[in-house]
Design an enzyme around this catalytic site. Structure first.
Site, PDB file in Angstrom:
ATOM      1  N   CYS A 120       0.719  -1.185  -0.073  1.00  0.00           N
ATOM      2  CA  CYS A 120       0.111   0.082  -0.293  1.00  0.00           C
ATOM      3  C   CYS A 120       0.980   0.879   0.112  1.00  0.00           C
ATOM      4  O   CYS A 120       2.425   0.893   0.578  1.00  0.00           O
ATOM      5  CB  CYS A 120      -1.382   0.344   1.297  1.00  0.00           C
ATOM      6  SG  CYS A 120      -2.052   1.241   1.161  1.00  0.00           S
ATOM      7  N   LYS A 195     -12.277  -4.594   3.037  1.00  0.00           N
ATOM      8  CA  LYS A 195     -11.689  -3.587   4.103  1.00  0.00           C
ATOM      9  C   LYS A 195     -11.993  -2.591   3.841  1.00  0.00           C
ATOM     10  O   LYS A 195     -12.286  -1.738   3.514  1.00  0.00           O
ATOM     11  CB  LYS A 195     -10.325  -3.289   3.632  1.00  0.00           C
ATOM     12  CG  LYS A 195      -9.641  -2.244   4.324  1.00  0.00           C
ATOM     13  CD  LYS A 195      -8.073  -2.400   3.967  1.00  0.00           C
ATOM     14  CE  LYS A 195      -7.219  -0.884   4.941  1.00  0.00           C
ATOM     15  NZ  LYS A 195      -6.227  -0.324   4.423  1.00  0.00           N
ATOM     16  N   ARG A 205      -2.350   4.872  11.781  1.00  0.00           N
ATOM     17  CA  ARG A 205      -2.281   5.719  11.552  1.00  0.00           C
ATOM     18  C   ARG A 205      -0.990   6.610  12.914  1.00  0.00           C
ATOM     19  O   ARG A 205       0.137   7.571  12.053  1.00  0.00           O
ATOM     20  CB  ARG A 205      -3.784   6.854  11.465  1.00  0.00           C
ATOM     21  CG  ARG A 205      -3.810   5.314  10.267  1.00  0.00           C
ATOM     22  CD  ARG A 205      -4.864   6.069  10.030  1.00  0.00           C
ATOM     23  NE  ARG A 205      -6.380   5.610   9.447  1.00  0.00           N
ATOM     24  CZ  ARG A 205      -6.878   5.756   8.125  1.00  0.00           C
ATOM     25  NH1 ARG A 205      -7.835   6.946   8.834  1.00  0.00           N
ATOM     26  NH2 ARG A 205      -7.733   5.104   7.672  1.00  0.00           N
ATOM     27  N   GLU A 233     -16.729  -8.222  -3.355  1.00  0.00           N
ATOM     28  CA  GLU A 233     -15.478  -8.043  -3.468  1.00  0.00           C
ATOM     29  C   GLU A 233     -14.536  -8.804  -3.230  1.00  0.00           C
ATOM     30  O   GLU A 233     -13.311  -9.022  -3.664  1.00  0.00           O
ATOM     31  CB  GLU A 233     -15.100  -6.787  -2.026  1.00  0.00           C
ATOM     32  CG  GLU A 233     -15.084  -5.220  -2.435  1.00  0.00           C
ATOM     33  CD  GLU A 233     -14.247  -4.872  -2.764  1.00  0.00           C
ATOM     34  OE1 GLU A 233     -13.556  -5.104  -3.906  1.00  0.00           O
ATOM     35  OE2 GLU A 233     -14.378  -3.857  -3.123  1.00  0.00           O
ATOM     36  N   LYS A 248     -11.305  -6.364   7.083  1.00  0.00           N
ATOM     37  CA  LYS A 248     -10.927  -6.172   8.106  1.00  0.00           C
ATOM     38  C   LYS A 248     -11.729  -4.916   9.037  1.00  0.00           C
ATOM     39  O   LYS A 248     -12.018  -4.299   8.021  1.00  0.00           O
ATOM     40  CB  LYS A 248      -8.941  -5.213   7.911  1.00  0.00           C
ATOM     41  CG  LYS A 248      -8.288  -4.730   8.199  1.00  0.00           C
ATOM     42  CD  LYS A 248      -7.275  -4.220   7.577  1.00  0.00           C
ATOM     43  CE  LYS A 248      -6.813  -2.527   8.409  1.00  0.00           C
ATOM     44  NZ  LYS A 248      -6.213  -2.269   7.725  1.00  0.00           N
ATOM     45  N   SER A 274      -5.655  -1.954  15.228  1.00  0.00           N
ATOM     46  CA  SER A 274      -4.847  -1.029  16.494  1.00  0.00           C
ATOM     47  C   SER A 274      -6.103  -0.767  17.477  1.00  0.00           C
ATOM     48  O   SER A 274      -5.872  -0.756  18.331  1.00  0.00           O
ATOM     49  CB  SER A 274      -4.358  -0.145  15.564  1.00  0.00           C
ATOM     50  OG  SER A 274      -5.059   0.593  14.647  1.00  0.00           O
ATOM     51  N   TYR A 313      -2.055  -7.559  17.268  1.00  0.00           N
ATOM     52  CA  TYR A 313      -1.024  -6.902  18.148  1.00  0.00           C
ATOM     53  C   TYR A 313      -0.987  -7.239  18.960  1.00  0.00           C
ATOM     54  O   TYR A 313      -0.411  -7.532  20.259  1.00  0.00           O
ATOM     55  CB  TYR A 313      -1.407  -5.326  18.180  1.00  0.00           C
ATOM     56  CG  TYR A 313      -1.347  -4.604  16.737  1.00  0.00           C
ATOM     57  CD1 TYR A 313      -0.309  -4.179  16.363  1.00  0.00           C
ATOM     58  CD2 TYR A 313      -2.916  -4.547  16.325  1.00  0.00           C
ATOM     59  CE1 TYR A 313      -0.488  -4.191  15.349  1.00  0.00           C
ATOM     60  CE2 TYR A 313      -2.707  -3.759  15.016  1.00  0.00           C
ATOM     61  CZ  TYR A 313      -1.651  -3.218  14.328  1.00  0.00           C
ATOM     62  OH  TYR A 313      -2.002  -2.714  13.325  1.00  0.00           O
TER      63      TYR A 313
END
Ligand code: PBG
Length: 325
Positions: A120, A195, A205, A233, A248, A274, A313
């Protein structure tokens, strides 16, 4: 047969019984750990909105990879913070880019660890969008050219799986074509197929310094009100050659994981993003919930919904906890 013949509590009486009839299992082998790599040496800087996660320079990253492998975690997904950002995200596709450098080093020094790379442009562009800007909008087809270059450079540097997360139309097909044309036809693609445009990406971010400098990502990431669209998709990405499909975020999208798994029966990865991590960590820090217990409950919910792989995470924390059990 109803009560009193049937008593559901009989099989809940103790942990041995409960374990024997447990329908879903969580293993360290299900987990993928996201890691952030930055320029420099000896750097390990905690990301304030993601306690326990760090921006690391390549040398520190390599040592971390060894620890992760030794915990039994099968793989990582790598995100890069480049030295400089520019309009075209050139830091994303050069052979000397941060990801390419990190990959070569990990592949040389750490064996038996799967390295997935995120494809990306948003971590590399000065405007923070996932593609090339023309007249104020992200230009789909111009972006495809750069994503293909980025994917090929990751392949050459040793990536084990390529994971496009940009949400441009046709990217999986373009990436498959360039990989196949360059003797990488065996390299799998993990597509961020469904997504969503999500506020749960906030802490990421911060970590990657990749918030869009104008507007938002709603013209390419999905509207969270939609689920039939997610199936479209996914269908397109499978037809273009995706080997694994990602949904996601995960937690607010368990219905999507379930529908994708039920309909397509392909390997599904859930990205426990996140913001989902940050919410749990913050509440645990305040003593409002038991962080470890909520973590496991949430990871199990993703497995129960149909995920085969969980990118999280929590991977390291969960691995340590599962080891003790
Ligand atoms: C790159 C990318 C993002 C995430 C993964 N890949 C950010 C975004 O789309 O804004 C977010 C992951 C997370 O929040 O943990 N496009």
């Amino acid at each position: 047969m109803a009560y009193p013949i049937t008593r559901m509590r009989r099989l809940r009486r103790n942990e041995i019984l409960r374990e024997m009839i447990r329908e879903t299992h969580l293993s360290v082998k299900d987990l993928i750990f996201p890691l952030f790599v930055c320029p420099g040496k000896g750097i390990k800087k905690e990301i304030s909105s993601m306690p326990g996660n760090y921006r690391m320079s390549v040398d520190v990253l390599v040592e971390t990879c060894k620890e992760i492998r030794d915990l039994g975690i099968p793989g990582i997904i790598l995100f890069g913070i480049p030295e400089k950002k520019d309009e075209l995200g050139t830091g994303a596709y050069g052979d000397d880019g941060i990801i390419q450098t990190a990959l070569r080093k990990i592949k040389k020094e750490v064996d038996e660890l799967l390295v997935i790379t995120d494809v990306c442009l948003c971590e590399y562009t000065s405007h923070g969008h996932c593609g090339v800007i023309e007249k104020g909008v992200v230009h789909n087809d111009e972006t495809l050219k750069l994503l293909s270059r980025q994917a090929l450079s990751h392949a050459k540097a040793g990536a084990d799986i390529i994971a496009p997360s940009d949400m441009m139309d046709g990217r999986v097909g373009c990436i498959r074509a360039i990989l196949d044309a360059n003797a990488f036809s065996d390299l799998p693609i993990l597509s961020y197929a469904a997504k969503y445009s999500s506020a749960f990406y906030g802490p990421f971010r911060d970590a990657a310094d990749s918030a869009p400098q104008f507007g938002n990502r709603k013209s390419y990431q999905m509207d969270y009100a939609n689920s039939d669209e997610a199936l479209r998709e996914v269908k397109l990405d499978i037809s273009e050659g995706a080997d694994i499909i990602m949904v996601k975020p995960a937690l607010a999208y368990l219905d999507i994981i379930y529908r994708v798994k039920t309909k397509f029966k392909v390997p599904v990865a859930a990205y426990n993003v996140s913001g989902e991590y940050a919410c749990i960590m913050a509440a645990a820090e305040k003593g409002w919930i038991s962080g470890d217990d909520v973590m496991l409950e949430v990871l199990y919910s993703m497995k129960r919904a149909g995920a085969d792989i969980i990118i999280t995470y929590f991977a390291e924390k969960a691995a340590r906890l599962l080891q003790k059990k």
